[in-house]
Design an enzyme around this catalytic site. Structure first.
Site, PDB file in Angstrom:
ATOM      1  N   GLU A   1     -38.149 136.306  29.005  1.00 27.77           N
ATOM      2  CA  GLU A   1     -37.456 135.081  28.582  1.00 27.77           C
ATOM      3  C   GLU A   1     -37.026 135.108  27.119  1.00 27.77           C
ATOM      4  O   GLU A   1     -36.185 134.323  26.707  1.00 27.77           O
ATOM      5  CB  GLU A   1     -38.342 133.854  28.850  1.00 27.77           C
ATOM      6  CG  GLU A   1     -39.621 133.747  28.000  1.00 27.77           C
ATOM      7  CD  GLU A   1     -40.806 134.525  28.562  1.00 27.77           C
ATOM      8  OE1 GLU A   1     -40.582 135.477  29.340  1.00 27.77           O
ATOM      9  OE2 GLU A   1     -41.951 134.197  28.210  1.00 27.77           O
TER      10      GLU A   1
ATOM     11  N   CYS B   1     -46.936 138.097  31.501  1.00 28.54           N
ATOM     12  CA  CYS B   1     -48.087 138.225  30.628  1.00 28.54           C
ATOM     13  C   CYS B   1     -49.362 137.666  31.295  1.00 28.54           C
ATOM     14  O   CYS B   1     -49.827 138.229  32.274  1.00 28.54           O
ATOM     15  CB  CYS B   1     -47.773 137.554  29.286  1.00 28.54           C
ATOM     16  SG  CYS B   1     -48.853 138.063  27.970  1.00 28.54           S
TER      17      CYS B   1
ATOM     18  N   SER C   1     -32.664 114.080   8.411  1.00 32.75           N
ATOM     19  CA  SER C   1     -32.762 115.062   7.327  1.00 32.75           C
ATOM     20  C   SER C   1     -31.386 115.611   6.972  1.00 32.75           C
ATOM     21  O   SER C   1     -31.188 116.166   5.903  1.00 32.75           O
ATOM     22  CB  SER C   1     -33.660 116.216   7.761  1.00 32.75           C
ATOM     23  OG  SER C   1     -32.994 116.971   8.756  1.00 32.75           O
ATOM     24  N   GLY C   2     -30.434 115.469   7.907  1.00 36.42           N
ATOM     25  CA  GLY C   2     -29.110 116.057   7.685  1.00 36.42           C
ATOM     26  C   GLY C   2     -28.988 117.397   8.364  1.00 36.42           C
ATOM     27  O   GLY C   2     -27.931 118.009   8.389  1.00 36.42           O
ATOM     28  N   GLY C   3     -30.099 117.871   8.954  1.00 38.41           N
ATOM     29  CA  GLY C   3     -30.061 119.113   9.725  1.00 38.41           C
ATOM     30  C   GLY C   3     -29.432 118.863  11.094  1.00 38.41           C
ATOM     31  O   GLY C   3     -29.099 117.729  11.440  1.00 38.41           O
ATOM     32  N   VAL C   4     -29.286 119.948  11.849  1.00 35.65           N
ATOM     33  CA  VAL C   4     -28.612 119.850  13.144  1.00 35.65           C
ATOM     34  C   VAL C   4     -29.329 118.861  14.067  1.00 35.65           C
ATOM     35  O   VAL C   4     -28.693 117.980  14.664  1.00 35.65           O
ATOM     36  CB  VAL C   4     -28.612 121.231  13.866  1.00 35.65           C
ATOM     37  CG1 VAL C   4     -27.781 121.175  15.125  1.00 35.65           C
ATOM     38  CG2 VAL C   4     -28.154 122.324  12.945  1.00 35.65           C
ATOM     39  N   ASP C   5     -30.644 118.991  14.164  1.00 31.87           N
ATOM     40  CA  ASP C   5     -31.371 118.197  15.166  1.00 31.87           C
ATOM     41  C   ASP C   5     -31.257 116.701  14.901  1.00 31.87           C
ATOM     42  O   ASP C   5     -30.931 115.924  15.791  1.00 31.87           O
ATOM     43  CB  ASP C   5     -32.862 118.576  15.182  1.00 31.87           C
ATOM     44  CG  ASP C   5     -33.064 120.073  15.295  1.00 31.87           C
ATOM     45  OD1 ASP C   5     -32.137 120.745  15.763  1.00 31.87           O
ATOM     46  OD2 ASP C   5     -34.140 120.556  14.895  1.00 31.87           O
ATOM     47  N   SER C   6     -31.540 116.298  13.645  1.00 27.57           N
ATOM     48  CA  SER C   6     -31.527 114.854  13.401  1.00 27.57           C
ATOM     49  C   SER C   6     -30.110 114.300  13.466  1.00 27.57           C
ATOM     50  O   SER C   6     -29.902 113.158  13.876  1.00 27.57           O
ATOM     51  CB  SER C   6     -32.202 114.512  12.073  1.00 27.57           C
ATOM     52  OG  SER C   6     -31.593 115.179  11.008  1.00 27.57           O
ATOM     53  N   THR C   7     -29.115 115.129  13.108  1.00 29.80           N
ATOM     54  CA  THR C   7     -27.740 114.626  13.161  1.00 29.80           C
ATOM     55  C   THR C   7     -27.274 114.461  14.608  1.00 29.80           C
ATOM     56  O   THR C   7     -26.651 113.453  14.965  1.00 29.80           O
ATOM     57  CB  THR C   7     -26.780 115.580  12.399  1.00 29.80           C
ATOM     58  OG1 THR C   7     -27.349 115.874  11.138  1.00 29.80           O
ATOM     59  CG2 THR C   7     -25.425 114.955  12.217  1.00 29.80           C
TER      60      THR C   7
ATOM     61  N   HIS D   1     -42.321 139.737  28.080  1.00 30.99           N
ATOM     62  CA  HIS D   1     -41.682 138.418  28.185  1.00 30.99           C
ATOM     63  C   HIS D   1     -40.174 138.565  28.364  1.00 30.99           C
ATOM     64  O   HIS D   1     -39.448 138.712  27.381  1.00 30.99           O
ATOM     65  CB  HIS D   1     -41.972 137.605  26.924  1.00 30.99           C
ATOM     66  CG  HIS D   1     -43.401 137.197  26.804  1.00 30.99           C
ATOM     67  ND1 HIS D   1     -43.873 135.998  27.271  1.00 30.99           N
ATOM     68  CD2 HIS D   1     -44.477 137.845  26.314  1.00 30.99           C
ATOM     69  CE1 HIS D   1     -45.176 135.911  27.053  1.00 30.99           C
ATOM     70  NE2 HIS D   1     -45.562 137.035  26.465  1.00 30.99           N
TER      71      HIS D   1
END
Ligand code: XMP
Length: 616
Positions: free
Chosen positions: A169, A81, A221-227, A167
């Protein structure tokens, strides 16, 4: 002894996808890192190739300086690009903008070149550009084109320099990974000497170094990232050094708090504290209508809650760092890199967090990773598949899925008629199109947009004969040509055999004065639960990346309308609307109508770009 990995340098000109380029090479087993365009690359040991990313600027702009010596290193170069434009500009070609952009899917006819080895001819690619290369530099040949962009790919095979308008990627460029593989292995001669486990070891060591003798207060938060972040911090620092807090914002899904507590306890995180702050969140959002303002207020409240709980449990702030499960897309969309535009301020990137980061008081071990890498790490750390495969849910929760409107700022009818007429010329019969007076956030050519949705109505259609592929072509045809529109919806509550002949006309709909209230949140929670239940029943949780449901202040008799927004994606930087099976869609729509609390029901047929996944 650390291995001196071979490396590909990715120069970051501010594209939303720059980091993803590096990620793709790592997926191939090749270390790739980001650098500023002005960096001196001659100092990097074992450098085997250079990629010039996309970006929001125009080649030649003074605000986008670069080190011209990259063209003297004799290394293979690949431009995407803006990077493609820069190669043309630097080496004596021409770049222009004639007002025709391409945003979303396009088909490129590819010619013969090492970079395209293994491809078929007509390739589906992802475009997001206004500028185009209009004259090749000397020594280059055209190796790909589309009707709107004749030089969509160019090459100087002898010098190993390649430029692509699209793109490769992003996953929606169907064979993008083959192109990057060709660049890495056939052109740069890479040896595949890198793996994700190296990353886990490095992050653990880095975390210990960063935290030193302090402890970490983590918002979970209980989401994937914070867990995953929680698990990683415990592994790196030990259980006694990590304090987890879950804030109940009142903006959560139905039964979410109980579910989060339950699944975290099951995963062994028994020390998690829960703070009910729903009253504070609701009162702070009263009479706030602007999406960015809402996001900033929510983000700030998280920081306030952390401070308040710290005081309540007697923690000395000197001894603690704030931990966050921020992942890379959160940073980039908040304008977190050198040149990137702010698309949305994520809850973990508000002003006070930036100050804390500058003061060295925040630790974010996952900040360079994408969701799929976070999931891989979660698995390596032994978390259950149920936790690791949870669908993403944004920190600000339903707060950003509840559009608000202050009646004082009414719309300009004449402007609307003009937009409508322009769209009518694009939409084929028997479809009809209308523009809604509400607005939502989008991303086009790396810039934030805040524009109107257009609704396409399909007379006498049934759920079973919605022509999704045709809509996927029509949708960007509208958003590419009409700048005042950044999303395309179809109406699914009328016709389609879905309801008992509802004689409701979009033309009769009007803007409703609406803000964040408990009543609207409860209604949205109910509708969100319907969509979630039907999705799970149909076993679509892994195919659908995320299924936002949005309540919009437009309709009849002061009742909000609903937008269904299921998308497929791999890393949230790009996404495609997910064509729901007719039975599933019908079931969801009839259950929403049966609540008798809403006006129209729409289905969002916008990819990202030009729409974002969330509406605010
Ligand atoms: P958009 O709407 O920008 O969303 O296409 C990309 C992904 O990010 C999530 N999202 C957030 N996640 N804090 C988060 O933790 C936020 O403030 C936030 N805003 C959006 C969104 O749900 C999608 O997965």
């Amino acid at each position: 002894m650390p291995i001196n990995h071979q490396q590909i340098a990715v120069l970051d000109f501010g594209s939303q996808y720059t980091h993803l380029i590096a990620r793709r090479f790592r997926q191939l087993g090749v270390l790739a890192k980001l650098y500023l365009p002005t960096a001196d690359l001659s100092r990097i040991p074992n450098l085997i190739g250079i990629v010039l990313s996309g970006g929001p600027g125009s080649a030649g702009d003074k605000e986008y300086p670069y080190n011209p010596d990259i063209f003297k290193l004799g290394l293979p170069i690949l431009g995407h690009c803006f990077g493609h434009h820069l190669i043309a500009h630097h080496l004596g070609g021409e770049v222009n903008n004639d007002g025709t952009g391409e945003y979303g899917l396009a088909t490129v006819q590819v010619g013969e070149s090492v970079i395209f080895e293994g491809l078929a001819g007509g390739e589906v690619v992802w475009m997001s550009h206004g500028d185009s290369v209009t004259r090749l530099p000397q020594g280059f040949k055209t190796i790909g084109g589309t009707p709107d962009c004749p030089i969509a790919a160019m090459a100087n095979e002898a010098e190993k320099i390649y430029g692509l308008q699209f793109h490769p990627e992003v996953t929606h460029t169907v064979h993008g990974q083959i192109i990057l593989e060709n660049f890495a292995f056939k052109i740069c001669g890479a040896a595949r000497d890198w793996q994700i486990k190296d990353w886990l070891d490095q992050v653990i060591q880095q975390t210990r170094k960063d935290v030193k003798d302090k402890k970490v207060f983590l918002l979970v938060s209980g989401g994937v990232d914070s867990t995953v972040c929680y698990a990683l911090l415990e592994k790196a620092l030990g259980r006694e050094s990590v304090f987890g807090l879950h804030v109940d914002t009142g903006l959560m899904r139905k039964n979410e708090v109980a579910q989060v507590q339950g699944s975290l306890a099951q995963a062994g995180f028994e020390s998690l504290q829960v703070k009910d702050a729903s009253a504070q969140f609701l009162s702070a959002l009263k009479a706030v209508y602007d999406p960015e303002e809402k996001r900033k207020i929510i983000g700030q409240l998280f920081v306030d809650m952390q401070a308040q709980v710290s005081r309540e449990v007697g923690l000395n702030s000197q001894d603690w760092l704030l931990g966050q499960g921020t992942i890379y897309p959160d940073t980039i969309e908040t304008g977190g890199t050198h040149h990137a535009d702010t698309i949305k301020t994520h809850h973990n990137r508000v002003a006070e967090i930036h100050q804390l980061i500058a003061a060295g008081k925040v630790i974010e071990p996952l900040k360079d990773l994408y969701k799929d890498e976070v999931r891989e790490l979660g698995q390596l750390l032994g978390l259950s598949p149920k936790l690791v495969w949870r669908q993403p849910f944004p920190g600000p929760g339903l707060g950003i899925r509840l559009l608000c409107h202050n009646k004082k700022g009414e719309r300009d009818n004449e402007k609307f008629d003009e937009i409508k007429n322009r769209i009518a010329r694009i939409v084929p019969s028997p479809y009809t199109a209308k523009v809604l007076p509400i607005k939502s956030v989008g991303v086009q050519g790396d810039y934030r947009t805040y524009a109107h949705p257009c609704v396409v109505e399909i007379p006498n259609s049934k759920f079973s004969n919605i022509d999704w592929p045709e809509l996927e072509i029509l949708s960007p045809a509208i958003t590419n040509k009409v700048r005042a529109v950044n999303r395309v919806l179809i109406r699914v509550d009328d016709g389609y055999g879905s309801s008992a002949n509802r004689d409701w006309h979009l033309d009769d709909g009007e803007l409703i004065e609406a803000s964040v209230t408990k009543e609207r949140l409860d209604l949205l929670r109910e509708i969100d639960a319907i969509a979630q239940e039907e999705m799970v029943k149909a076993k679509l949780e892994r195919d659908i990346w995320q299924f936002p449901v949005v309540l919009v202040p437009f309709g009849l008799n002061s009742k909000d309308s609903v937008v269904l927004r299921p998308v497929s994606s791999l890393e949230a930087m790009t996404a495609r609307f997910y064509p729901l099976e007719p039975e599933v869609l019908q079931q969801i729509v009839s259950r929403i109508i049966a609540l008798n609390q809403t006006s129209f029901v729409f289905f969002d047929v916008t990819n990202k770009p030009p729409g974002t996944i969330e509406w605010e």
